[in-house]
Design a protein around this motif. Sequence first.
Motif, PDB file in Angstrom:
ATOM      1  N   ASP A   3       0.772  -1.195  -0.088  1.00  0.00           N
ATOM      2  CA  ASP A   3       0.414  -0.479  -0.358  1.00  0.00           C
ATOM      3  C   ASP A   3       0.973   1.129  -0.097  1.00  0.00           C
ATOM      4  OD1 ASP A   3      -2.550  -1.145   0.087  1.00  0.00           O
ATOM      5  OD2 ASP A   3      -2.458  -1.373   2.063  1.00  0.00           O
ATOM      6  N   ASN A   7       0.471   4.030  -2.352  1.00  0.00           N
ATOM      7  CA  ASN A   7      -0.050   5.542  -1.946  1.00  0.00           C
ATOM      8  C   ASN A   7       0.785   6.600  -2.586  1.00  0.00           C
ATOM      9  OD1 ASN A   7      -2.673   5.285  -0.908  1.00  0.00           O
ATOM     10  ND2 ASN A   7      -1.117   5.092   1.035  1.00  0.00           N
ATOM     11  N   ARG A  10       0.342   6.967  -5.980  1.00  0.00           N
ATOM     12  CA  ARG A  10      -0.744   7.950  -6.541  1.00  0.00           C
ATOM     13  C   ARG A  10       0.068   9.593  -6.106  1.00  0.00           C
ATOM     14  NH1 ARG A  10      -5.288   5.300  -2.769  1.00  0.00           N
ATOM     15  NH2 ARG A  10      -6.772   6.086  -4.376  1.00  0.00           N
ATOM     16  N   ALA A  22      -6.860  10.827  -3.890  1.00  0.00           N
ATOM     17  CA  ALA A  22      -8.124   8.997  -4.318  1.00  0.00           C
ATOM     18  C   ALA A  22      -8.736   8.908  -5.834  1.00  0.00           C
ATOM     19  CB  ALA A  22      -9.154   8.958  -3.368  1.00  0.00           C
ATOM     20  N   SER A  23      -8.251   9.404  -6.474  1.00  0.00           N
ATOM     21  CA  SER A  23      -8.712   9.135  -7.731  1.00  0.00           C
ATOM     22  C   SER A  23      -8.824   8.097  -8.998  1.00  0.00           C
ATOM     23  CB  SER A  23      -9.083  10.397  -8.848  1.00  0.00           C
ATOM     24  OG  SER A  23      -8.291  10.707  -9.283  1.00  0.00           O
ATOM     25  N   SER A  25      -6.646   5.017  -8.860  1.00  0.00           N
ATOM     26  CA  SER A  25      -6.516   3.288  -8.903  1.00  0.00           C
ATOM     27  C   SER A  25      -5.356   2.794 -10.037  1.00  0.00           C
ATOM     28  CB  SER A  25      -8.106   2.489  -9.325  1.00  0.00           C
ATOM     29  OG  SER A  25      -8.698   2.764 -10.637  1.00  0.00           O
ATOM     30  N   MET A  26      -5.739   1.413  -9.057  1.00  0.00           N
ATOM     31  CA  MET A  26      -4.656   0.350  -9.938  1.00  0.00           C
ATOM     32  C   MET A  26      -5.035   0.127 -11.328  1.00  0.00           C
ATOM     33  SD  MET A  26      -2.038  -1.143  -8.146  1.00  0.00           S
ATOM     34  CE  MET A  26      -1.218  -2.105  -8.477  1.00  0.00           C
ATOM     35  N   GLN A  27      -6.311   0.861 -12.308  1.00  0.00           N
ATOM     36  CA  GLN A  27      -6.386   0.618 -13.142  1.00  0.00           C
ATOM     37  C   GLN A  27      -6.235   1.446 -13.630  1.00  0.00           C
ATOM     38  OE1 GLN A  27      -8.752  -0.886 -10.273  1.00  0.00           O
ATOM     39  NE2 GLN A  27      -7.860  -2.470 -10.357  1.00  0.00           N
ATOM     40  N   SER A  28      -6.357   2.551 -13.181  1.00  0.00           N
ATOM     41  CA  SER A  28      -6.164   3.863 -14.226  1.00  0.00           C
ATOM     42  C   SER A  28      -5.068   3.837 -15.075  1.00  0.00           C
ATOM     43  CB  SER A  28      -5.878   5.257 -12.838  1.00  0.00           C
ATOM     44  OG  SER A  28      -6.638   5.244 -12.242  1.00  0.00           O
TER      45      SER A  28
END
Length: 79
Positions: A3, A7, A10, A22-23, A25-28
Amino acid sequence: MEDKLFNEVRRAFAAAFNTDPASISMQSEPGDIAGWDSMGHVQLVAELEKIFSVSLEVDEVMEMEDVASIVRVLEAKGL
């Protein structure tokens, strides 16, 4: 995936693209994030290098096609 690593990735996105971490994700992927084009990718790589105190090779940068692959590349560097 750790994590803390995710983070920090991010945080690099937030700095490079002025976006809410927060927007992310691993799929972004590039189509999901405004500004993540070829020039934005260079900016993102610079932020990643600064945050993680690493130097990324061209082939590693080219592998970074989405957030999951960015995390994989950084994990492979022992981060």
